[in-house]
Design a protein around this motif. Structure first.
Motif, PDB file in Angstrom:
ATOM      1  N   ILE A  71       7.765 -21.886 -14.779  1.00 52.84           N
ATOM      2  CA  ILE A  71       6.333 -21.738 -14.548  1.00 52.84           C
ATOM      3  C   ILE A  71       5.781 -20.931 -15.712  1.00 52.84           C
ATOM      4  CG2 ILE A  71       4.627 -20.675 -13.029  1.00 52.84           C
ATOM      5  CD1 ILE A  71       5.863 -22.008 -10.834  1.00 52.84           C
ATOM      6  N   LEU A  72       4.859 -21.546 -16.444  1.00 52.43           N
ATOM      7  CA  LEU A  72       4.364 -20.894 -17.664  1.00 52.43           C
ATOM      8  C   LEU A  72       3.194 -19.962 -17.334  1.00 52.43           C
ATOM      9  CD1 LEU A  72       4.448 -23.944 -20.106  1.00 52.43           C
ATOM     10  CD2 LEU A  72       6.061 -22.059 -19.979  1.00 52.43           C
ATOM     11  N   THR A  73       3.477 -18.913 -16.574  1.00 52.62           N
ATOM     12  CA  THR A  73       2.414 -17.953 -16.280  1.00 52.62           C
ATOM     13  C   THR A  73       2.774 -16.613 -16.901  1.00 52.62           C
ATOM     14  OG1 THR A  73       3.527 -17.315 -14.267  1.00 52.62           O
ATOM     15  CG2 THR A  73       1.843 -19.010 -14.058  1.00 52.62           C
ATOM     16  N   ALA A  74       1.778 -15.719 -16.883  1.00 52.17           N
ATOM     17  CA  ALA A  74       1.983 -14.400 -17.483  1.00 52.17           C
ATOM     18  C   ALA A  74       3.114 -13.646 -16.782  1.00 52.17           C
ATOM     19  CB  ALA A  74       0.685 -13.605 -17.403  1.00 52.17           C
ATOM     20  N   GLU A  75       3.342 -13.955 -15.494  1.00 55.77           N
ATOM     21  CA  GLU A  75       4.406 -13.241 -14.775  1.00 55.77           C
ATOM     22  C   GLU A  75       5.787 -13.562 -15.353  1.00 55.77           C
ATOM     23  OE1 GLU A  75       2.835 -15.167 -11.377  1.00 55.77           O
ATOM     24  OE2 GLU A  75       3.053 -13.367 -10.150  1.00 55.77           O
ATOM     25  N   HIS A  76       5.930 -14.772 -15.873  1.00 52.03           N
ATOM     26  CA  HIS A  76       7.251 -15.202 -16.335  1.00 52.03           C
ATOM     27  C   HIS A  76       7.428 -15.158 -17.848  1.00 52.03           C
ATOM     28  CE1 HIS A  76       9.092 -16.602 -12.598  1.00 52.03           C
ATOM     29  NE2 HIS A  76       7.929 -17.104 -12.253  1.00 52.03           N
ATOM     30  N   PHE A  77       6.329 -15.324 -18.601  1.00 48.20           N
ATOM     31  CA  PHE A  77       6.461 -15.473 -20.053  1.00 48.20           C
ATOM     32  C   PHE A  77       5.476 -14.606 -20.808  1.00 48.20           C
ATOM     33  CE2 PHE A  77       8.441 -19.357 -18.620  1.00 48.20           C
ATOM     34  CZ  PHE A  77       9.527 -19.460 -19.479  1.00 48.20           C
ATOM     35  N   SER A  78       5.934 -14.121 -21.994  1.00 47.01           N
ATOM     36  CA  SER A  78       5.008 -13.364 -22.847  1.00 47.01           C
ATOM     37  C   SER A  78       3.930 -14.332 -23.355  1.00 47.01           C
ATOM     38  CB  SER A  78       5.765 -12.756 -24.019  1.00 47.01           C
ATOM     39  OG  SER A  78       6.153 -13.773 -24.925  1.00 47.01           O
TER      40      SER A  78
END
Ligand code: UDP
Length: 381
Positions: A123-130
């Motif tokens: 999931i390409l969200t701020a929670e998972h990725f810089s």
């Protein structure tokens, strides 16, 4: 058709376990490159598929949360790996990247016009990725991926929301073979419960690597207020999350839960262990891209409590085939566990309907989805 599959890890994470049945069923013309050796490699080789391991330790420094500096410092390593991959890739009709790092490398290594499929499992969200990795992934996805297979609508939507091109995305849910869940004997279950050491107490299992966002700590807090309930943690710290694992072990020794928490480490007998549990909990605090363990728990005919986000809500119909709680909520998880422990009829119904629902996430459907995508390129040959 000659297909080069690329995956960044040799560990048995969900992405690797999810693609393995496809590789097993489609070995002809397949070749695999991994950027790290590990238990995944012999399992691929057993399928009759050659594997190359292109190891470069500096790549390990680039993590999902990495910023510009660590990405720049890994560039020389990327360049050398790119050269090796490009030489190998030249002889294939299609490149198939099974992870994000693998996709970025494959995008830089492919010949002009060579099709590249990206199986997106994050999931390409701020929670998972810089922010920088997210931008890079979306830019490369839009420019270099021929098709992006997303393992859930949640994964697909996160890509589109981050600027990804919707017309490139096809949603293909992961699939699981139900048969291993149907051949476990009561004797095998009894042996496992004895091994764990709390045969007559309710056992709440949580399956998956030990990682802060997988929420094992939430389960420990939830059982602290349920007298007699035991938590069984199956999985290891796979990707450098050993500090979290140590923290869990310290917490497990505190008097309120001491003796009621069992760490089994990484196991290969998941179907049997699931059937040895009374309840299966998925406690991820951020959206799960898909959630293989949720479907597996349902296939094992166990009541599953999952967190209401990401792929979990595509799998579980709330209150019918499982229970959903707010991510991170200790009190909701505790209430849901108490409810299942005190209501055998509801538990029985959820387990039965959960099994029926889980059968929709079949290998046949997965294979059909991947074949259709690959077929788009066969016809262009
Ligand atoms: N798993 C396993 N042994 C363990 C713990 C987990 O084989 O000790 C498997 C689990 O059965 C599932 C996969 O690892 O098939 C985890 O996939 P999931 O989608 O739940 O999470 P991910 O690792 O992709 O974040």
């Amino acid at each position: 058709m000659k297909i080069l599959y690329v995956d960044q890890t040799g560990q048995l994470g969900g992405g690797e376990l999810a693609i393995l049945p496809w590789l097993r069923a489609h070995p002809e013309g397949a070749h695999v490159v991994l950027f790290e050796d590990g238990p995944f490699r012999p399992l691929i080789e057993e399928c009759g598929i050659p594997v190359d391991v292109f190891t470069l330790d500096t790549l390990k420094g680039v993590r999902r949360e990495s910023g510009v500096r660590s990405i720049l410092s890994a560039l020389p390593a990327f360049a050398s790996l790119r050269g090796r991959l490009a030489r190998l890739a030249a002889g294939f009709d299609l490149l198939y990247a099974n992870s994000q790092k693998a996709f970025l490398l494959a995008a830089l290594s492919k010949r002009r016009g060579q099709p590249l499929i990206w199986h997106l499992r994050d999931i390409l969200t701020a929670e998972h990725f810089s922010p920088i990795l997210r931008k890079l992934a979306v830019f490369a996805g839009n420019r270099y991926a021929s098709v992006i297979i997303a393992n859930s609508h949640a994964t697909a939507e996160s890509f589109v929301a981050a600027g990804g091109l919707r017309h490139k995305v096809r949603v293909v849910h992961d699939g699981i073979d139900p048969r291993p869940f149907d051949s476990i004997t009561p004797e095998a279950i009894a042996v496992l419960r004895k091994e764990i050491g709390s045969e007559s107490s309710p056992m709440i299992g949580i399956f998956g690597r030990l990682s802060p966002w997988k929420g094992q700590h939430i389960l420990l807090e939830a059982i602290s207020a349920i007298p007699g309930a035991h938590a069984v943690l199956i999985g290891d710290a796979l990707f450098g999350e050993s500090v979290y694992a140590e923290g869990l072990k310290l917490r497990a020794n505190q008097p309120d839960i001491a003796g009621r928490v069992h760490f089994l480490g990484f196991r290969r007998d998941i179907p049997a262990l699931m059937q040895a549990m009374d309840i299966i909990v998925h406690a991820s605090t951020s959206p799960e891209p898909f959630g293989l363990v949720i479907v597996e728990g349902m296939l094992a005919r166990k009541p599953v409590i999952a967190t209401r986000a990401g792929g979990a809500i595509e799998i579980i119909q709330e209150g019918e085939s499982g229970m959903l709680v707010t991510p991170g909520s200790i009190s909701e998880l505790r209430t849901a566990i108490e409810r299942l422990l005190s209501d055998p009829a509801a538990t029985e119904r959820l387990s039965r309907d959960g099994r029926r629902r889980a059968e929709m996430f079949s290998l046949e459907a997965l294979f059909q989805g991947i074949s259709t995508v690959i077929g788009e390129f066969k016809s262009r040959d």
